[in-house]
Motif scaffolding. Structure first.
Motif, PDB file in Angstrom:
ATOM      1  N   SER A  96       0.829  -1.199   0.000  1.00 42.24           N
ATOM      2  CA  SER A  96       0.000   0.000   0.000  1.00 42.24           C
ATOM      3  C   SER A  96       0.866   1.253   0.000  1.00 42.24           C
ATOM      4  CB  SER A  96      -0.913   0.020   1.229  1.00 42.24           C
ATOM      5  OG  SER A  96      -1.604   1.247   1.303  1.00 42.24           O
ATOM      6  N   THR A  97       0.393   2.264  -0.727  1.00 38.00           N
ATOM      7  CA  THR A  97       1.058   3.563  -0.727  1.00 38.00           C
ATOM      8  C   THR A  97       0.163   4.641  -0.129  1.00 38.00           C
ATOM      9  OG1 THR A  97       0.282   4.058  -2.968  1.00 38.00           O
ATOM     10  CG2 THR A  97       2.415   2.948  -2.767  1.00 38.00           C
ATOM     11  N   GLU A  98      -0.953   4.225   0.456  1.00 34.28           N
ATOM     12  CA  GLU A  98      -1.898   5.168   1.051  1.00 34.28           C
ATOM     13  C   GLU A  98      -1.467   5.536   2.462  1.00 34.28           C
ATOM     14  OE1 GLU A  98      -4.416   6.493  -0.601  1.00 34.28           O
ATOM     15  OE2 GLU A  98      -3.895   5.307  -2.375  1.00 34.28           O
ATOM     16  N   TRP A  99      -1.428   6.823   2.759  1.00 36.46           N
ATOM     17  CA  TRP A  99      -0.979   7.216   4.099  1.00 36.46           C
ATOM     18  C   TRP A  99      -1.946   6.727   5.167  1.00 36.46           C
ATOM     19  CZ3 TRP A  99      -3.680  10.265   7.476  1.00 36.46           C
ATOM     20  CH2 TRP A  99      -4.714  11.036   6.968  1.00 36.46           C
ATOM     21  N   THR A 100      -3.191   6.509   4.785  1.00 36.08           N
ATOM     22  CA  THR A 100      -4.174   6.020   5.747  1.00 36.08           C
ATOM     23  C   THR A 100      -3.903   4.584   6.188  1.00 36.08           C
ATOM     24  OG1 THR A 100      -5.593   5.450   3.879  1.00 36.08           O
ATOM     25  CG2 THR A 100      -6.013   7.561   4.972  1.00 36.08           C
TER      26      THR A 100
END
Length: 125
Positions: free
Chosen positions: A106-110
């Motif tokens: 994942s590259t999502e900060w969330t």
């Protein structure tokens, strides 16, 4: 887990910097960790992540081939070696923990947590 990034500073384009991230716990080796950055007025952007043992990594396209993420589990530290720096690399850099290791890739900060205080990197042209 509390993380503290350090090592930022002012560097000329083409130069290098090495960022460090220290953890408040001695279990960093059990965590998947990564680096993000946030330029002024822009959203937080994924930079790189590394698995627990340090043998797997993934990077954003914007830094691939220039930045290297690594870790020293014995000393509870995470690193980001940044080479061939560009003015567009200017940002506050943060280290963080992947909250659920099943989200590897994942590259999502969330998907990350335990955000600590970042360190400012400024690249002059």
């Amino acid at each position: 887990v509390q993380l503290q990034a350090s090592g930022g500073g002012l560097v000329q384009a083409g130069g290098s910097l090495r960022l460090s991230c220290a953890a408040s716990v001695r279990t960093l080796s059990s965590l998947v960790v990564g680096w993000f950055r946030q330029a002024r007025g822009k959203e937080r952007e994924f930079v790189a992540a590394i698995n627990r043992s340090g043998n797997l990594r993934y990077y954003s396209d914007s830094v691939k081939g220039r930045f290297t993420i690594s870790r020293d589990n014995a000393n509870n530290n995470l690193y980001l070696q940044m080479n061939s720096l560009k003015p567009e690399d200017t940002a506050v850099y943060y280290c963080a923990v992947l909250a659920d290791s099943r989200n590897w890739g994942s590259t999502e900060w969330t998907a990350f947590g335990s955000w600590g205080q970042g360190t400012l990197v400024t690249v002059s042209s």
